[in-house]
Design a protein around this motif. Structure first.
Motif, mmCIF file in Angstrom:
data_model
loop_
_atom_site.group_PDB
_atom_site.id
_atom_site.type_symbol
_atom_site.label_atom_id
_atom_site.label_comp_id
_atom_site.label_asym_id
_atom_site.label_seq_id
_atom_site.Cartn_x
_atom_site.Cartn_y
_atom_site.Cartn_z
ATOM 1 N N MET A 164 0.821 -1.200 0.000
ATOM 2 C CA MET A 164 0.000 0.000 0.000
ATOM 3 C C MET A 164 0.858 1.254 0.000
ATOM 4 O O MET A 164 0.567 2.212 -0.711
ATOM 5 N N LEU A 165 1.923 1.247 0.808
ATOM 6 C CA LEU A 165 2.802 2.407 0.867
ATOM 7 C C LEU A 165 3.471 2.648 -0.477
ATOM 8 O O LEU A 165 3.702 3.803 -0.861
ATOM 9 N N ALA A 166 3.790 1.587 -1.191
ATOM 10 C CA ALA A 166 4.469 1.723 -2.480
ATOM 11 C C ALA A 166 3.618 2.478 -3.490
ATOM 12 O O ALA A 166 4.141 3.125 -4.394
ATOM 13 N N SER A 167 2.295 2.425 -3.342
ATOM 14 C CA SER A 167 1.424 3.090 -4.311
ATOM 15 C C SER A 167 1.521 4.602 -4.235
ATOM 16 O O SER A 167 1.105 5.305 -5.152
ATOM 17 N N PHE A 168 2.086 5.132 -3.156
ATOM 18 C CA PHE A 168 2.205 6.578 -3.005
ATOM 19 C C PHE A 168 3.566 7.094 -3.459
ATOM 20 O O PHE A 168 3.862 8.275 -3.326
ATOM 21 N N ILE A 169 4.393 6.208 -4.001
ATOM 22 C CA ILE A 169 5.675 6.625 -4.557
ATOM 23 C C ILE A 169 5.551 6.625 -6.066
ATOM 24 O O ILE A 169 5.395 5.577 -6.693
ATOM 25 N N GLU A 170 5.590 7.780 -6.686
ATOM 26 C CA GLU A 170 5.513 7.863 -8.131
ATOM 27 C C GLU A 170 6.931 7.767 -8.702
ATOM 28 O O GLU A 170 7.791 8.589 -8.390
ATOM 29 N N PRO A 171 7.192 6.773 -9.537
ATOM 30 C CA PRO A 171 8.541 6.581 -10.072
ATOM 31 C C PRO A 171 8.869 7.579 -11.175
ATOM 32 O O PRO A 171 9.103 7.216 -12.328
ATOM 33 N N ILE A 172 8.864 8.884 -10.840
ATOM 34 C CA ILE A 172 9.114 9.918 -11.840
ATOM 35 C C ILE A 172 10.604 10.202 -11.968
ATOM 36 O O ILE A 172 11.027 10.905 -12.875
ATOM 37 N N SER A 173 11.422 9.696 -11.063
ATOM 38 C CA SER A 173 12.872 9.842 -11.150
ATOM 39 C C SER A 173 13.505 8.482 -10.913
ATOM 40 O O SER A 173 12.850 7.544 -10.453
ATOM 41 N N GLU A 174 14.777 8.380 -11.221
ATOM 42 C CA GLU A 174 15.459 7.098 -11.062
ATOM 43 C C GLU A 174 15.483 6.661 -9.603
ATOM 44 O O GLU A 174 15.244 5.493 -9.294
ATOM 45 N N ALA A 175 15.736 7.602 -8.686
ATOM 46 C CA ALA A 175 15.785 7.268 -7.266
ATOM 47 C C ALA A 175 14.426 6.793 -6.774
ATOM 48 O O ALA A 175 14.317 5.802 -6.053
ATOM 49 N N ALA A 176 13.365 7.514 -7.177
ATOM 50 C CA ALA A 176 12.012 7.127 -6.761
ATOM 51 C C ALA A 176 11.628 5.780 -7.356
ATOM 52 O O ALA A 176 10.919 4.994 -6.723
ATOM 53 N N PHE A 177 12.093 5.507 -8.570
ATOM 54 C CA PHE A 177 11.774 4.238 -9.212
ATOM 55 C C PHE A 177 12.326 3.075 -8.406
ATOM 56 O O PHE A 177 11.630 2.087 -8.163
ATOM 57 N N TYR A 178 13.586 3.177 -7.965
ATOM 58 C CA TYR A 178 14.192 2.084 -7.205
ATOM 59 C C TYR A 178 13.536 1.937 -5.834
ATOM 60 O O TYR A 178 13.404 0.829 -5.316
ATOM 61 N N LYS A 179 13.122 3.047 -5.234
ATOM 62 C CA LYS A 179 12.381 2.967 -3.972
ATOM 63 C C LYS A 179 11.081 2.211 -4.173
ATOM 64 O O LYS A 179 10.684 1.368 -3.357
ATOM 65 N N PHE A 180 10.401 2.527 -5.266
ATOM 66 C CA PHE A 180 9.139 1.850 -5.577
ATOM 67 C C PHE A 180 9.361 0.362 -5.798
ATOM 68 O O PHE A 180 8.619 -0.475 -5.272
ATOM 69 N N VAL A 181 10.388 0.013 -6.564
ATOM 70 C CA VAL A 181 10.662 -1.393 -6.870
ATOM 71 C C VAL A 181 10.959 -2.175 -5.590
ATOM 72 O O VAL A 181 10.422 -3.262 -5.368
ATOM 73 N N ILE A 182 11.801 -1.609 -4.730
ATOM 74 C CA ILE A 182 12.185 -2.302 -3.498
ATOM 75 C C ILE A 182 10.979 -2.464 -2.568
ATOM 76 O O ILE A 182 10.720 -3.547 -2.041
ATOM 77 N N LEU A 183 10.220 -1.379 -2.374
ATOM 78 C CA LEU A 183 9.092 -1.423 -1.443
ATOM 79 C C LEU A 183 7.967 -2.294 -1.979
ATOM 80 O O LEU A 183 7.437 -3.158 -1.272
ATOM 81 N N PHE A 184 7.604 -2.089 -3.241
ATOM 82 C CA PHE A 184 6.502 -2.855 -3.822
ATOM 83 C C PHE A 184 6.882 -4.328 -3.969
ATOM 84 O O PHE A 184 6.124 -5.219 -3.584
ATOM 85 N N GLY A 185 8.080 -4.585 -4.512
ATOM 86 C CA GLY A 185 8.503 -5.970 -4.708
ATOM 87 C C GLY A 185 8.668 -6.716 -3.404
ATOM 88 O O GLY A 185 8.223 -7.850 -3.258
ATOM 89 N N GLY A 186 9.308 -6.078 -2.426
ATOM 90 C CA GLY A 186 9.527 -6.736 -1.140
ATOM 91 C C GLY A 186 8.250 -6.979 -0.374
ATOM 92 O O GLY A 186 7.994 -8.088 0.108
ATOM 93 N N SER A 187 7.410 -5.945 -0.275
ATOM 94 C CA SER A 187 6.174 -6.089 0.496
ATOM 95 C C SER A 187 5.207 -7.045 -0.187
ATOM 96 O O SER A 187 4.509 -7.812 0.479
#
Length: 282
Positions: free
Chosen positions: A1-24
């Motif tokens: 759920m938290l991953a849905s609030f991270i918009e992968p508009i930059s490279e850093a945000a993209f990796y945060k999204f991948v780690i949080l969404f994939g892991g959770s």
């Protein structure tokens, strides 16, 4: 759920999204398998296969429903992709769709929690079962290798059927329907469990692998016939679902006790994720 609030508009945000969404996603998905099975096996100790099929079949029904919802939210105009890539009018809808899904799934989880109640366990006679550590048992690694190998095809098809099919079938809504129909067949995975309750694991598993191999050998030659392509995809997904149903029930019966078997399945569940990762790399 938290991953849905991270918009992968930059490279850093993209990796945060991948780690949080994939892991959770991996952790929560595993919990949604193990916990219901553990509880229901105590209520229905003589119908482990059927119980596995009903519970895990719910995953297929959920995919069927949310497959259509995701298309309506993300690609309502049924736009086609170019070399597997959709234009901005489609991709910009993804973050909002993820937030809507997070709200829906969170609400469902809160409702489900209210239906939980303690299990009245029956006192069992003490015994002196001496169990070899699960990871030291040959049968554990044989089952691990078997399922890692045989679920590989299903993961490749599930992950790529739409991208591959879009190269020959210029109808995104049809491909979405194929996925949804495949999920319906996937939700019928309890049929494998019914057969397993009346037969042996080797016979049922062998039939599943044979059907999967036949369908897989024809799928690349079927794209010029959309309906046949959809049928093969659906059958492969049906076979893939059989793995998730039969393995926990078989582990509960082949190891010393059902509790040890479910613990073994908890370790063995990683073979599905590892196989999926290898399929993506291939």
């Amino acid at each position: 759920m938290l991953a849905s609030f991270i918009e992968p508009i930059s490279e850093a945000a993209f990796y945060k999204f991948v780690i949080l969404f994939g892991g959770s996603f991996g952790i929560c998905n595993g919990l949604c398998y193990i916990v219901p099975l553990r509880i229901c096996y105590e209520y229905f100790p003589d119908a482990k296969g059927f119980v596995s099929g009903v519970i895990i079949g719910g995953f297929g029904l959920g995919s069927f429903l949310f497959g259509f919802i995701s298309t309506m939210l993300i690609n309502p105009e049924n736009r086609t992709s170019t070399d597997g890539v959709y234009d901005e009018s489609v991709t910009k809808n993804v973050p909002l769709a993820l937030r809507i899904f997070a709200a829906i799934w969170g609400s469902i989880a809160l409702i489900a929690i209210n239906f939980l109640y303690p299990i009245q366990k029956v006192e069992k006679a003490s015994n002196n079962i001496i169990s070899t550590p699960i990871l030291h048992q040959t049968k554990f690694w044989l089952l691990y290798a078997m399922n890692f190998s045989s679920v590989f095809l299903g993961y490749i098809v599930v992950s790529n059927y739409k991208v591959y099919g879009s190269q020959y079938i210029s109808d995104d809504l049809f491909l979405t329907a194929v996925g949804s129909i495949a999920c319906v067949l996937g939700s019928l995975r309890f049929l494998w469990s019914l057969v397993l309750d009346r037969s042996t694991y080797s016979k049922v598993y062998g039939s599943l692998v044979l059907l999967q191999l036949v369908c897989g050998s024809m799928i690349t030659h079927s794209v010029n016939n959309p309906e046949f392509y959809g049928l093969l995809v659906s059958l492969i997904v049906f076979c893939e679902g059989g793995h998730f149903v039969m393995l926990p029930a078989h582990c509960a019966s082949v190891f010393e006790t059902a509790e040890i078997g479910l613990r073994a399945f908890g370790y063995m569940f990683s073979c599905f994720g590892t196989s999926c990762l290898c399929g993506v790399l291939v």
